[in-house]
Motif scaffolding. Structure first.
Motif, PDB file in Angstrom:
ATOM      1  N   ASP A 259       0.831  -1.212   0.000  1.00 44.21           N
ATOM      2  CA  ASP A 259       0.000   0.000   0.000  1.00 44.21           C
ATOM      3  C   ASP A 259       0.865   1.261   0.000  1.00 44.21           C
ATOM      4  O   ASP A 259       0.542   2.244  -0.689  1.00 44.21           O
ATOM      5  N   GLU A 260       1.967   1.237   0.769  1.00 43.09           N
ATOM      6  CA  GLU A 260       2.853   2.403   0.813  1.00 43.09           C
ATOM      7  C   GLU A 260       3.526   2.628  -0.533  1.00 43.09           C
ATOM      8  O   GLU A 260       3.692   3.775  -0.981  1.00 43.09           O
ATOM      9  N   LYS A 261       3.920   1.571  -1.188  1.00 45.47           N
ATOM     10  CA  LYS A 261       4.534   1.697  -2.514  1.00 45.47           C
ATOM     11  C   LYS A 261       3.524   2.244  -3.523  1.00 45.47           C
ATOM     12  O   LYS A 261       3.863   3.077  -4.371  1.00 45.47           O
ATOM     13  N   TRP A 262       2.294   1.770  -3.429  1.00 52.05           N
ATOM     14  CA  TRP A 262       1.235   2.235  -4.329  1.00 52.05           C
ATOM     15  C   TRP A 262       1.024   3.745  -4.161  1.00 52.05           C
ATOM     16  O   TRP A 262       0.959   4.484  -5.155  1.00 52.05           O
ATOM     17  N   LEU A 263       0.947   4.199  -2.928  1.00 52.77           N
ATOM     18  CA  LEU A 263       0.766   5.626  -2.655  1.00 52.77           C
ATOM     19  C   LEU A 263       1.965   6.440  -3.137  1.00 52.77           C
ATOM     20  O   LEU A 263       1.804   7.547  -3.663  1.00 52.77           O
ATOM     21  N   PHE A 264       3.162   5.901  -2.956  1.00 54.29           N
ATOM     22  CA  PHE A 264       4.378   6.586  -3.399  1.00 54.29           C
ATOM     23  C   PHE A 264       4.359   6.768  -4.919  1.00 54.29           C
ATOM     24  O   PHE A 264       4.635   7.873  -5.427  1.00 54.29           O
ATOM     25  N   ILE A 265       4.031   5.717  -5.650  1.00 48.76           N
ATOM     26  CA  ILE A 265       3.978   5.798  -7.112  1.00 48.76           C
ATOM     27  C   ILE A 265       2.877   6.758  -7.551  1.00 48.76           C
ATOM     28  O   ILE A 265       3.046   7.525  -8.508  1.00 48.76           O
ATOM     29  N   ASN A 266       1.757   6.763  -6.843  1.00 48.69           N
ATOM     30  CA  ASN A 266       0.678   7.702  -7.145  1.00 48.69           C
ATOM     31  C   ASN A 266       1.163   9.139  -6.994  1.00 48.69           C
ATOM     32  O   ASN A 266       0.901   9.998  -7.854  1.00 48.69           O
ATOM     33  N   ASP A 267       1.893   9.423  -5.898  1.00 51.79           N
ATOM     34  CA  ASP A 267       2.436  10.768  -5.685  1.00 51.79           C
ATOM     35  C   ASP A 267       3.460  11.119  -6.753  1.00 51.79           C
ATOM     36  O   ASP A 267       3.487  12.253  -7.259  1.00 51.79           O
ATOM     37  N   TYR A 268       4.299  10.168  -7.104  1.00 53.02           N
ATOM     38  CA  TYR A 268       5.309  10.390  -8.147  1.00 53.02           C
ATOM     39  C   TYR A 268       4.639  10.811  -9.454  1.00 53.02           C
ATOM     40  O   TYR A 268       5.056  11.787 -10.107  1.00 53.02           O
ATOM     41  N   LEU A 269       3.600  10.107  -9.848  1.00 50.67           N
ATOM     42  CA  LEU A 269       2.898  10.442 -11.088  1.00 50.67           C
ATOM     43  C   LEU A 269       2.167  11.771 -10.969  1.00 50.67           C
ATOM     44  O   LEU A 269       2.112  12.559 -11.915  1.00 50.67           O
ATOM     45  N   ARG A 270       1.630  12.031  -9.801  1.00 46.38           N
ATOM     46  CA  ARG A 270       0.883  13.278  -9.567  1.00 46.38           C
ATOM     47  C   ARG A 270       1.770  14.507  -9.759  1.00 46.38           C
ATOM     48  O   ARG A 270       1.321  15.547 -10.249  1.00 46.38           O
ATOM     49  N   PHE A 271       3.051  14.398  -9.373  1.00 49.21           N
ATOM     50  CA  PHE A 271       3.965  15.527  -9.479  1.00 49.21           C
ATOM     51  C   PHE A 271       4.778  15.517 -10.774  1.00 49.21           C
ATOM     52  O   PHE A 271       5.552  16.432 -11.031  1.00 49.21           O
ATOM     53  N   GLY A 272       4.608  14.487 -11.587  1.00 51.02           N
ATOM     54  CA  GLY A 272       5.370  14.371 -12.823  1.00 51.02           C
ATOM     55  C   GLY A 272       4.617  14.899 -14.017  1.00 51.02           C
ATOM     56  O   GLY A 272       3.643  15.656 -13.894  1.00 51.02           O
ATOM     57  N   LYS A 273       5.054  14.495 -15.175  1.00 55.08           N
ATOM     58  CA  LYS A 273       4.452  14.977 -16.423  1.00 55.08           C
ATOM     59  C   LYS A 273       3.158  14.253 -16.766  1.00 55.08           C
ATOM     60  O   LYS A 273       2.344  14.759 -17.541  1.00 55.08           O
ATOM     61  N   GLU A 274       3.015  13.049 -16.238  1.00 58.77           N
ATOM     62  CA  GLU A 274       1.823  12.270 -16.577  1.00 58.77           C
ATOM     63  C   GLU A 274       0.644  12.777 -15.746  1.00 58.77           C
ATOM     64  O   GLU A 274       0.152  12.122 -14.842  1.00 58.77           O
ATOM     65  N   LYS A 275       0.212  13.989 -16.087  1.00 57.13           N
ATOM     66  CA  LYS A 275      -0.813  14.668 -15.293  1.00 57.13           C
ATOM     67  C   LYS A 275      -2.137  13.900 -15.285  1.00 57.13           C
ATOM     68  O   LYS A 275      -2.845  13.876 -14.304  1.00 57.13           O
ATOM     69  N   GLU A 276      -2.455  13.275 -16.432  1.00 58.12           N
ATOM     70  CA  GLU A 276      -3.715  12.560 -16.476  1.00 58.12           C
ATOM     71  C   GLU A 276      -3.504  11.083 -16.115  1.00 58.12           C
ATOM     72  O   GLU A 276      -4.056  10.188 -16.708  1.00 58.12           O
ATOM     73  N   HIS A 277      -2.613  10.878 -15.115  1.00 64.00           N
ATOM     74  CA  HIS A 277      -2.342   9.507 -14.693  1.00 64.00           C
ATOM     75  C   HIS A 277      -3.611   8.880 -14.127  1.00 64.00           C
ATOM     76  O   HIS A 277      -4.473   9.550 -13.577  1.00 64.00           O
ATOM     77  N   CYS A 278      -3.692   7.574 -14.279  1.00 65.14           N
ATOM     78  CA  CYS A 278      -4.880   6.876 -13.819  1.00 65.14           C
ATOM     79  C   CYS A 278      -4.470   5.560 -13.171  1.00 65.14           C
ATOM     80  O   CYS A 278      -3.293   5.198 -13.147  1.00 65.14           O
ATOM     81  N   ASP A 279      -5.450   4.845 -12.660  1.00 64.73           N
ATOM     82  CA  ASP A 279      -5.171   3.607 -11.949  1.00 64.73           C
ATOM     83  C   ASP A 279      -4.496   2.570 -12.848  1.00 64.73           C
ATOM     84  O   ASP A 279      -3.712   1.749 -12.360  1.00 64.73           O
ATOM     85  N   THR A 280      -4.776   2.614 -14.147  1.00 62.15           N
ATOM     86  CA  THR A 280      -4.172   1.612 -15.038  1.00 62.15           C
ATOM     87  C   THR A 280      -2.667   1.825 -15.158  1.00 62.15           C
ATOM     88  O   THR A 280      -1.904   0.858 -15.234  1.00 62.15           O
ATOM     89  N   ARG A 281      -2.221   3.082 -15.162  1.00 63.01           N
ATOM     90  CA  ARG A 281      -0.783   3.360 -15.245  1.00 63.01           C
ATOM     91  C   ARG A 281      -0.090   2.967 -13.937  1.00 63.01           C
ATOM     92  O   ARG A 281       0.997   2.380 -13.957  1.00 63.01           O
ATOM     93  N   ILE A 282      -0.708   3.284 -12.814  1.00 65.19           N
ATOM     94  CA  ILE A 282      -0.144   2.884 -11.530  1.00 65.19           C
ATOM     95  C   ILE A 282      -0.060   1.361 -11.464  1.00 65.19           C
ATOM     96  O   ILE A 282       0.955   0.803 -11.037  1.00 65.19           O
ATOM     97  N   ALA A 283      -1.118   0.693 -11.919  1.00 64.40           N
ATOM     98  CA  ALA A 283      -1.137  -0.773 -11.888  1.00 64.40           C
ATOM     99  C   ALA A 283      -0.031  -1.348 -12.767  1.00 64.40           C
ATOM    100  O   ALA A 283       0.603  -2.351 -12.408  1.00 64.40           O
ATOM    101  N   SER A 284       0.212  -0.711 -13.914  1.00 64.08           N
ATOM    102  CA  SER A 284       1.264  -1.174 -14.823  1.00 64.08           C
ATOM    103  C   SER A 284       2.641  -1.034 -14.174  1.00 64.08           C
ATOM    104  O   SER A 284       3.465  -1.952 -14.224  1.00 64.08           O
ATOM    105  N   MET A 285       2.889   0.119 -13.570  1.00 63.15           N
ATOM    106  CA  MET A 285       4.163   0.336 -12.897  1.00 63.15           C
ATOM    107  C   MET A 285       4.321  -0.628 -11.726  1.00 63.15           C
ATOM    108  O   MET A 285       5.407  -1.181 -11.491  1.00 63.15           O
ATOM    109  N   PHE A 286       3.228  -0.845 -11.002  1.00 60.78           N
ATOM    110  CA  PHE A 286       3.277  -1.728  -9.842  1.00 60.78           C
ATOM    111  C   PHE A 286       3.559  -3.166 -10.264  1.00 60.78           C
ATOM    112  O   PHE A 286       4.292  -3.902  -9.580  1.00 60.78           O
TER     113      PHE A 286
END
Length: 341
Positions: A259-286
């Motif tokens: 869960d902590e890793k998931w939240l970390f990756i979510n924050d990483y995407l939120r502050f990066g260029k992938e502004k329209e990040h979604c659960d599918t991208r987080i799931a792919s990275m995870f």
């Protein structure tokens, strides 16, 4: 405007503090001629496991001296380090680099203190660390070529199959495969297929390389010895591995939870260029994360094997190499089993 960079023909002693400080004063007489030599103060830091690091100060101004350890050129490309550092400083991600001497570098002083492992595990820091990694990845130009596997092979070329001590030789032959090149080749073939984004990465975000400024409540990174273009997910995965600690035997039970890793990756995407990040991208990275964690473990396992043969630092690099190699096998198998369902 780029900071002036000077070259000093001086060697700083790793063993004699007096000789080291005399050489430092000789450099400072040219670099900071307005400083009064007798009033220069020195403070030593012990966080580097491959370097001797200390500050020289006069009044409110400080500079940092980094003295390279013996044989570290076998695992660190010093030309790349200088190039990367100056590029990062230009984009606001590193202290200014003032010059180099025969066995080290002189740089500016970043206000703040390196985090302790207990602090790094504190969830309050996770968002700021994720944000700073995202800023680094999106702000510094790169040529689009990941160099992590080339670096691993460079390490491997430095590894002598014969250790000096029979006990080390026996341990090496018992715990490691005969053909590490095949391990590198196999994981490289899997990672290349994933086409994960490439960025300019720090590649060594362990606790000692993360500085927290309590006044500004900001995170900065230091020590760019292994900075180069790489898969962005490697930088994140490598950081996740470092929650186990670096003193003594790493304890991987202390790494972040799913869960902590998931939240970390979510924050990483939120502050990066992938502004329209979604659960599918987080799931792919995870999903791909265990493979990149495996790559990070293999990278440092091979690095530590070379260090075991060359470093003069009192550290059990061989046991550390095996701890990392065990984790490489575990994370690699986790990824393989996850792709078979």
């Amino acid at each position: 405007m780029a900071t002036p960079f000077e070259d000093f023909n001086e060697d700083l002693s790793l063993t004699s503090q007096e000789d080291c400080e005399n050489s430092a004063r000789s450099i400072l007489a040219k670099l900071r001629p307005e400083w009064t030599p007798s009033e220069i103060t020195f403070e030593y830091f012990s966080v580097g496991i491959t370097n001797k690091i200390f500050s020289a100060g006069f009044g409110t101004e400080h500079v940092i001296f980094r003295v390279f350890g013996h044989n570290t050129s076998k695992v660190i490309d010093r030309e790349n380090e200088v190039t990367a550092w100056r590029q990062l400083a230009e984009h606001g991600f590193a202290a200014p680099l003032y010059g180099k001497f025969n066995n080290g570098l002189i740089c500016g002083f970043l206000e703040g203190k390196s985090l302790k492992i207990e602090e790094m595990r504190d969830s309050r820091f996770h968002t700021n660390i994720a944000k700073r990694i995202a800023q680094l990845h999106t702000s510094v130009p790169n040529d689009g070529k990941a160099r992590v596997f080339d670096k691993m092979r460079t390490f491997l070329k430095q590894l002598d199959p014969k250790f000096d001590k029979s006990c080390q030789q026996e341990f090496f032959e018992k715990k490691f495969p005969k053909d590490l090149e095949t391990e590198i080749k196999n994981i490289e073939s899997l990672i290349v297929k994933l086409k994960e984004p490439i960025a300019f990465c720090h590649n060594d975000l362990l606790v000692h390389n993360i500085v927290y400024n309590s006044e500004k409540k900001s995170i900065e990174f230091i020590d760019y010895e292994y900075a180069f273009p790489n898969y962005a997910l490697f930088d994140i995965a490598n950081h996740f591995c470092e929650y186990a600690g670096v003193e003594g035997t790493p304890d991987y039970s202390k790494c972040l939870t799913k869960d902590e890793k998931w939240l970390f990756i979510n924050d990483y995407l939120r502050f990066g260029k992938e502004k329209e990040h979604c659960d599918t991208r987080i799931a792919s990275m995870f999903k791909n994360l265990p493979l990149f964690e495996a790559a990070a473990h293999l990278f440092w396992a091979v690095w530590a094997l070379v260090q075991a043969q060359n470093s003069t630092i009192d550290f059990d690099y061989l046991t550390y190499a095996y701890a990392r190699y065990q984790q490489y096998e575990k994370r690699y198998q986790k990824y393989i089993s996850g792709t078979q369902h």
